[in-house]
Design an enzyme around this catalytic site. Structure first.
Site, PDB file in Angstrom:
ATOM      1  CE1 TYR A 187       9.052  -1.327   9.733  1.00 47.96           C
ATOM      2  CE2 TYR A 187       8.740  -3.519  10.660  1.00 47.96           C
ATOM      3  CZ  TYR A 187       9.341  -2.280  10.701  1.00 47.96           C
ATOM      4  OH  TYR A 187      10.221  -1.984  11.694  1.00 47.96           O
ATOM      5  N   GLY A 189      10.068  -6.088   8.371  1.00 47.53           N
ATOM      6  CA  GLY A 189      10.059  -7.382   9.059  1.00 47.53           C
ATOM      7  C   GLY A 189       9.084  -8.395   8.489  1.00 47.53           C
ATOM      8  CE  LYS A 190       3.795  -6.519   8.689  1.00 40.63           C
ATOM      9  NZ  LYS A 190       3.860  -6.404  10.142  1.00 40.63           N
ATOM     10  CG  ASN A 191       5.674 -13.873   5.877  1.00 40.65           C
ATOM     11  OD1 ASN A 191       6.255 -13.724   6.957  1.00 40.65           O
ATOM     12  ND2 ASN A 191       4.700 -14.741   5.712  1.00 40.65           N
ATOM     13  CG  MET A 192       6.299 -10.013   0.439  1.00 36.56           C
ATOM     14  SD  MET A 192       5.692 -10.275  -1.249  1.00 36.56           S
ATOM     15  CE  MET A 192       6.526  -8.936  -2.111  1.00 36.56           C
TER      16      MET A 192
END
Ligand SMILES: Cc1ncc(COP(=O)(O)O)c(C=O)c1O
Length: 375
Positions: A187, A189-192
């Site tokens: 998604y 907003g995730k780290n990637m």
């Protein structure tokens, strides 16, 4: 001055010219998707991702929720089966269990790591329990060795929810290489990120094959349906983004770690805050930097978050309500729970601060100065 400042977001995708070029190339290629979800970019992304986490297989799907649902179906969760999950998590963890026909059985969390523990899992077990679904909350792995041992002793399956934990490590192994299957989210907003997207990793050939079928309507070969499935394909544009973002992930994680170290150093002097922990042998992926306001009730914690937001700092509360107390799950007859005091306490006291790789030093300093003023 702070009222003129743009909101410092809690998370934001780091997209550069490499991602833009990769997406344009897909558009020019004319291959936007493939009927079995195995287009060239998706296949490459799966190969790169499985190598990165150290698992034999990676199966790309359309979201983290689809990853969890596919994994639960692939391991054979049936109506009536119980799956032990935390209640201190994003609702999708429990939602996937319900989608698969199972019953979420909510277990309490550890006060320092916010993950379910062998003791709390034991308390949630019944003769109907089939699987354990630990969540690596905020980017920190649950204590996996004792969880795996308990599961092996009891003949239970372990599916990890690593939606927040790309690149997190447990005793030298990356999240994605430990349980029977591990689920990731890409998604925005995730780290990637791939915009929306998900991945399941596993070392089990049969599970991988089942999940490949599930993401394509249960097809064993084109148009030959031999089990229940869904359309959970990852599009080629998402695959192309994933290839580039995965290459950048180690750099992103380094920046997150540096930012977390700065926040810890500056804020640990405040006796009112309990800093997030990184137990020995574990490497935090710092998806969120989440302190606890010591001894607070929800009103006090929310007031602090409001004060920070009024200074345009995107502080946030993950999660204000335990999942078992959300209206849908509260009314659902088929959930089980024992007492969850640490879960309820965390929901009252924990809040999150921006720690993402795009923060500037001046912003980090503004955040720590503002927290010092506000607590
Ligand atoms: C712990 C957890 N599980 C599951 C999910 C679901 O992932 P997605 O939003 O990609 O469906 C998320 C992400 O939002 C999450 O944080």
């Amino acid at each position: 001055m702070n009222s003129m400042r743009d909101m410092i977001s809690i998370n934001q995708p780091a997209i550069g010219k490499e991602e833009i070029e990769a997406v344009v190339e897909v558009l020019k290629s004319g291959i936007l998707s493939e009927k079995s979800g195995r287009g060239p970019r998706v296949l490459q992304f799966e190969k790169d991702f499985s190598k990165y986490v150290g698992a034999k297989h990676a199966v790309a799907v359309s979201s983290g929720t689809a990853a969890l649902h596919s994994a639960l179906l692939a391991v054979g969760i049936q109506p009536g089966d119980e799956v032990v999950v935390p209640s201190f998590t994003f609702s999708a963890t429990a939602e996937a269990v319900v989608l698969a026909g199972g019953r979420p059985s909510f277990a309490d969390i550890d006060a320092d790591t916010y993950a379910i523990t062998p003791e709390s899992i034991e308390a949630a077990l019944t003769s109907k329990t089939k699987a354990i679904l630990p969540v690596h909350m905020y980017g920190l792995c649950a204590d996996m060795d004792p969880i795996m041992e308990l599961a092996r002793n009891r003949g239970l399956i372990v599916i990890e929810d690593a939606a927040q934990a790309h690149g997190a490590e447990y005793k030298g192994r990356r999240a994605g290489s430990i349980g029977d299957a591990t689920c990731f989210s890409f998604y925005a907003g995730k780290n990637m990120t791939t915009g929306e997207g998900g991945m399941v990793t596993t070392n089990d050939d049969d599970l991988a094959e089942q999940m490949r079928m599930i993401r394509t309507h249960g097809e064993e070969r084109p148009y030959w349906v031999s089990r229940q499935g869904h359309n959970y394909h990852m599009p080629e544009i998402a695959g192309a983004l994933g290839i580039v973002q995965l290459k950048k992930l180690p750099g992103f994680l380094e920046e997150r770690r540096k930012n977390a170290e700065y926040l810890t150093e500056k804020l640990s002097v405040l006796g009112k805050l309990v800093m997030p922990k990184e137990p020995a042998g574990r490497k935090h992926a710092w998806y969120l930097f989440s302190p606890r306001l010591r001894g607070a009730n929800a009103g006090k914690r929310n007031k602090l978050v409001e004060k920070l937001r009024s200074r345009n700092i995107g502080a946030a509360v993950y999660y204000e309500s335990p999942v078992h107390m959300l209206p849908y799950y509260r009314d659902l007859q088929s959930t089980r729970r024992s007492a969850l005091p640490e879960t309820e306490r965390a929901c009252r006291q924990v809040f999150s601060l921006p720690v993402h790789p795009q923060l500037r030093q001046t912003e980090l300093q503004f955040i720590t100065d503002s927290v010092k003023r506000a607590v």
